[in-house]
Scaffold this active site. Sequence first.
Site, PDB file in Angstrom:
ATOM      1  N   GLY A  25       0.804  -1.209   0.000  1.00  0.00           N
ATOM      2  CA  GLY A  25       0.000   0.000   0.000  1.00  0.00           C
ATOM      3  C   GLY A  25       0.840   1.263   0.000  1.00  0.00           C
ATOM      4  O   GLY A  25       0.396   2.307  -0.489  1.00  0.00           O
ATOM      5  N   MET A  26       2.077   1.165   0.556  1.00  0.00           N
ATOM      6  CA  MET A  26       2.916   2.358   0.631  1.00  0.00           C
ATOM      7  C   MET A  26       3.868   2.480  -0.544  1.00  0.00           C
ATOM      8  O   MET A  26       4.314   3.585  -0.871  1.00  0.00           O
ATOM      9  CB  MET A  26       3.708   2.355   1.936  1.00  0.00           C
ATOM     10  CG  MET A  26       2.862   2.574   3.172  1.00  0.00           C
ATOM     11  SD  MET A  26       3.841   2.520   4.691  1.00  0.00           S
ATOM     12  CE  MET A  26       4.848   3.985   4.490  1.00  0.00           C
ATOM     13  N   GLY A  27       4.218   1.375  -1.166  1.00  0.00           N
ATOM     14  CA  GLY A  27       5.179   1.484  -2.245  1.00  0.00           C
ATOM     15  C   GLY A  27       5.638   0.138  -2.752  1.00  0.00           C
ATOM     16  O   GLY A  27       5.074  -0.906  -2.436  1.00  0.00           O
ATOM     17  N   VAL A  29       8.757  -2.724  -3.289  1.00  0.00           N
ATOM     18  CA  VAL A  29       9.908  -3.246  -2.569  1.00  0.00           C
ATOM     19  C   VAL A  29      10.805  -3.999  -3.540  1.00  0.00           C
ATOM     20  O   VAL A  29      10.349  -4.864  -4.282  1.00  0.00           O
ATOM     21  CB  VAL A  29       9.489  -4.172  -1.411  1.00  0.00           C
ATOM     22  CG1 VAL A  29      10.714  -4.634  -0.628  1.00  0.00           C
ATOM     23  CG2 VAL A  29       8.520  -3.466  -0.479  1.00  0.00           C
ATOM     24  N   LYS A  43      12.582  -0.131  -0.033  1.00  0.00           N
ATOM     25  CA  LYS A  43      11.175   0.232  -0.174  1.00  0.00           C
ATOM     26  C   LYS A  43      11.082   1.653  -0.719  1.00  0.00           C
ATOM     27  O   LYS A  43      11.582   2.593  -0.108  1.00  0.00           O
ATOM     28  CB  LYS A  43      10.487   0.144   1.191  1.00  0.00           C
ATOM     29  CG  LYS A  43       8.993   0.413   1.163  1.00  0.00           C
ATOM     30  CD  LYS A  43       8.419   0.174   2.554  1.00  0.00           C
ATOM     31  CE  LYS A  43       6.912   0.310   2.577  1.00  0.00           C
ATOM     32  NZ  LYS A  43       6.364   0.045   3.919  1.00  0.00           N
ATOM     33  N   ASP A 138       1.050  -3.450  15.526  1.00  0.00           N
ATOM     34  CA  ASP A 138       0.564  -4.359  14.483  1.00  0.00           C
ATOM     35  C   ASP A 138       1.319  -5.685  14.520  1.00  0.00           C
ATOM     36  O   ASP A 138       1.726  -6.212  13.485  1.00  0.00           O
ATOM     37  CB  ASP A 138       0.707  -3.708  13.110  1.00  0.00           C
ATOM     38  CG  ASP A 138      -0.173  -4.387  12.054  1.00  0.00           C
ATOM     39  OD1 ASP A 138      -1.192  -5.002  12.444  1.00  0.00           O
ATOM     40  OD2 ASP A 138       0.153  -4.304  10.865  1.00  0.00           O
TER      41      ASP A 138
END
Length: 626
Positions: A25-27, A29, A43, A138
């Site tokens: 979701g963030m980028g 890898v 990342k 988490d």
Amino acid sequence: MDPLNAEDPVAIGPFRLLGRLGTGGMGRVYLARSAGGRAVAVKVVHPELAAQDEFRRRFAREVAALERVGGTGTAPVLGSDTEADVPWVAVGYVPGPSLRTVVNEDYGPLPPDSVRTLASGLARALTHIHAAGLVHRDLKPSNVLLTVDGPQIIDFGIVRALDTVTDDGLTSTGAVVGSPGFMSPEQVRGERLTPASDIFCLGSVLVYAATGRSPFGGSDSGVHATMFRIANDEPDLTGLAPELAGLIRACLGKDPAGRPSATELVDTLQVTDPWLPADVLARLGRHAAKLLEAEGTAAADAGDPTPATPLPPGAGAGTGTAPAPRRRRRGALVTALTALVVAAAGALGYTYWPGATAGAGTDGQKNTARGGTGTPSARPSGIVPATFLGAWEGILQGSASHPRETFRLEITQGAAGSKAAVYVHVTDERLCMGRSRLVSADEDKLLLGESDVTTSVPAQRCTPSAQQTLTLRSPEVLEWTSGAVKATFRKGRTGSEILPAKFLGSWRMRNDPAVFGKNVDRYTDEVTLTQGPIGSAVFRYEQGYPRTDQEGNPTSESVRCTFTALLAGSGSPLVIGPQTAEPGSDPECGPTAGLASYVDIVRYKGEDRLLVYPMTDAEPGEFHKD
């Protein structure tokens, strides 16, 4: 894992890319290699997210959190640039599957001894996370990677500093942060989180490891139903081995105050070695062998004469804004690492590129100057990476607030064979200073060999320090090993003015007339602290009291003693070596005043008080400012 394509850069910062591990979701890898050949996961955030100021702040906060954590059970950050047009972070690649993969796909539930050792390893990692003032938020099976040496906690994508967690525990959009099924009751209710929240999540992870299911049901029953059970119902521990029940029930208590701390778990849990079943260990061994084979293939590809080009300013992974140089397919690498994609794609852990120095670059970028291409800065003369330089301090026995044995290293630049490190070792009865010879150094490990002793307090009580190994975990944290002794070291202060200003000056003990009677004024105890470097006599203790006759009665004569001690540590509390008598002191004073000590200041009823603790289980001397 997928091979690089024409849209991908060849290098990001100082790391040469080998292939794509996945997209989250963030980028995106990537698998990469450092200049020293280490496998790295890089990342790179999505360009559309990089354009959002709030996201960039969140990403910078995440990276800062990673760099504050170090120690066993957490992987290293090897480089980052949160100020770049397209921010990125590089972390140590962990060659192991997730707990979820092992339990759900490869093997099944783990035996009780493995679960108990898993609990100890995860608790040990949480001690480092919590000591940095963080809550993971988490902890779940997919964020736990299994290696031969123990578990590793990864993915700090939603980790938050304790002092920045909102009072209602929500994100800016009002969504509760966490993964349903592995959340704590306080997470579900949107309350302020403490380290106890991670302990509850740990309990749920242990149930999954032992039974293959969550103690509060899976997603098939609905997210809201699962969250309701977490907040209100007792956990379902059906099928759990009896020897694990007490441990897990304690972790899953609804009241955060009633749960054990991570440190308590580490202190009470027994571990086994080897810690995983033979079938799982064999699988890990095959993974590691394939990784080595794949890296050999990649090394051959690295001989391609086409120069590696870094990620250009304004270009993100997949943007296609810069022409890609020619590259050959890395088929063997893709085949070898396919089984590790899930484990690496989420991996975020903790150090930083050794060529960087704090504050390098005029725009805050850690590896380049403004407008640079990402090439690491040149090292000064010598073989020591920049991130090892400076002072490092650790506790060998005791705790950070009550040390019983400490060690400090100050590392300077030098060639192999030079005396590039000065050490200070303090126990309750002695202080030893010396110089250690530099044997070797690479990007994340430094080896020190033979040493000599330069200072011994008391005299002739020290032996040279043994061989030492330093493994970098973050810019502020390294792991120190000497023989069977291991400790976590953190950055210390250097220079000629080590003491904080609040310590400086004279402090006197206030004697109680009810105890000392009419001679109370003849009993004096005064500590004076002056500025100076490590190894200097910054501590001065002056004591006076009536001389007594053979029957123990006070006489008109007084005994005057003056002791000094060397500064041995710059942390909080300050570490002071054993006190030795100054020339001119009364013979009755003796050569020393006893043990090494540590010094701290507390504020009570609006007044600062200097506490001088001996390095043993004893009450401190309390002194007040003149």
